[in-house]
Enzyme design. Structure first.
Site: not given
Ligand code: CMC
Length: 430
Positions: A307, A365
């Protein structure tokens, strides 16, 4: 006491004092609004990692500690003692309602739950296999062609009626999107039912047979709605605020929020989690999927994990997980292999060095799809359920924004990195 952050332009030596604003909680924010005017710089923050786009009184999250408050009330207390419509009132008006205020609010919602008959015919324009979120974007956007008595955004009463209409009509439109997708007649709402009960009635009753609302399902659904009602400046809420900042029609703004919610990085994750669990299939395959999630050349991510704000367990995920147990027990259906798989996946991920280092915990989720499944909600309706609930937050945030004295059009700047300037080829040039 107001503090300042000094910033000096290394090229000119000119110094600017940036005011530092302190909210009630959360990190202080540096007011950079004069930076361009006074020093000629923009700031660069793609994805808004460090940027507060507004001030808000509505919802607070402490992502490090896993705290979520609606108007100052902890989500755990609201989940235990409140219900969705009371929480929606709280989000909209800032205080918990008295008994009579709640009765009036409830009656407004009930009486706005029908949709115009002409709007009902819009559903027929969608092909039968349209995703219900696609139908939602279109039909909710089409509300802007109706209800012209509530679209003067400068009139607080109009804004309030638009907000009430939106909360009231969302379950009706959502259930109709589903009914259309399965080729069944669209049901009318019933005024003597609760908000969640009415949705269940419109989703599942058929003219040919009686449908009895199961109170366990109704209560659990209401809880899920409450947990999803608001989450401060998430992508869909920020979209609603940005669209609203132009003075756009309120129903069109909510449609833009639905569109933003649909993506798998946001609300679409609940559907994606269930699909992922089906794909994993059995505990023996968990290491393979964990390895894929860690592999930077594989686009796969563990859905329902991570998140932007929570660097700790999402408090909503804990509540949903407990509620899910309760629902299974009460419905007499205590064995769900997918739940066992989800628990195992969580256990493995939380012990994994990568997930620990990246502070990746289950988000709401991860378990919400499982509870929807237990409640009989079809998978393609999961994100629609999120949209119904989040409408309360969208309209509360939209109303707050419009009433804000500093309100202006939201218009980000950019760092242009394209060609500086080129000449269009003259005729005859190769
Ligand atoms: N699986 C594997 N690696 C992950 C994941 C994951 N679910 N989420 C983040 N990472 C890693 C990402 O690869 C990055 O690694 P590095 O720094 O080594 O490159 C690091 O963690 C930071 O991730 P980010 O994508 O820069 O973080 P963000 O804040 O931009 O994205 C997120 C947040 C929720 C989009 C992301 O964690 C994600 O794609 N999660 C899976 C989808 C999900 O469950 N979404 C629901 C969110 S909660 C409800 C809502 O808001 O609707």
């Amino acid at each position: 006491m107001e503090t300042k952050l000094n910033i000096t332009d290394p090229e000119t030596g000119k110094t600017l004092e940036l005011p530092v604003r302190r909210g009630t909680r959360g990190p202080p924010v540096v007011d950079i609004s004069r930076l361009y005017q006074d020093l000629g710089y923009f700031t660069y923050d793609p994805g808004f990692l460090s940027t507060a786009s507004c001030s808000s009184h509505i919802t607070f999250i402490d992502g490090e500690k896993g705290i979520l408050l609606y108007r100052g009330y902890p989500i755990e207390q609201l989940a235990e003692r409140s219900h969705f419509l009371e929480a929606a009132y709280l989000l909209l008006y800032g205080e918990l309602p008295s008994v009579s205020q709640l009765t009036t609010f409830n009656s407004h919602i009930v009486h706005h739950s029908m949709i115009n008959e002409s709007l009902r015919s819009f559903f027929n324009g969608f092909y039968y296999d349209a995703h219900p979120m696609a139908t939602m974007v279109g039909v909710v956007g089409s509300l802007s062609a109706f209800y012209h008595d509530s679209t003067d955004i400068h009139n607080p009463e109009h804004r309030e009626v638009a907000a009430l209409r939106m909360i009231a009509k969302m379950p009706t439109i959502a259930a109709a999107s589903y009914k259309h997708s399965i080729g069944e007649p669209i049901n009318y709402p019933k005024n003597d039912l609760s908000y969640a009960g009415n949705f269940l009635h419109m989703m599942f009753s058929r003219p040919s047979e009686d449908y009895e609302i199961d109170p366990v399902v109704e209560k659990a659904l209401d809880l899920i709605f409450l947990l999803h009602a608001d989450h401060e400046q998430n992508a869909s809420t920020s979209t609603v605020r940005l669209a609203g900042s132009t003075g756009a029609n309120p129903f069109a703004c909510i449609a833009s929020g639905i569109a933003a919610l649909w993506g798998p990085a946001h609300g679409g994750a609940n559907e994606a989690v269930l699909n992922m669990l089906h794909e994993i299939g059995r505990a023996g395959r968990i290491p393979e999927f964990i390895a894929r999630a860690k592999n930077k050349s594989d686009p796969f991510r563990l859905m329902g994990f991570g998140h932007r704000v929570y660097k700790n367990y999402d408090p909503r995920a804990r509540i949903v997980q407990r509620a899910y147990h309760d629902v299974l027990t009460k419905l007499g259906n205590s064995d769900d292999p997918l739940f066992e798989l989800a628990l195992k996946l969580e256990e493995v991920a939380l012990k994994d060095e990568y997930f620990i280092e990246h502070k990746l915990y289950p988000n709401v989720d991860f378990y919400s799809g499982l509870i929807y499944k237990a409640l009989g909600i079809p998978t393609n309706m999961f994100t629609v359920m999120f949209a119904i609930a989040r409408t309360a937050g969208w309209v509360a945030q939209w109303m707050e924004m419009i009433a804000e004295s500093e309100q202006r059009i939201g218009r980000p700047r950019q760092s242009y990195v394209g060609p500086a300037c080129r000449q269009y080829p003259a005729a005859g040039d190769d």
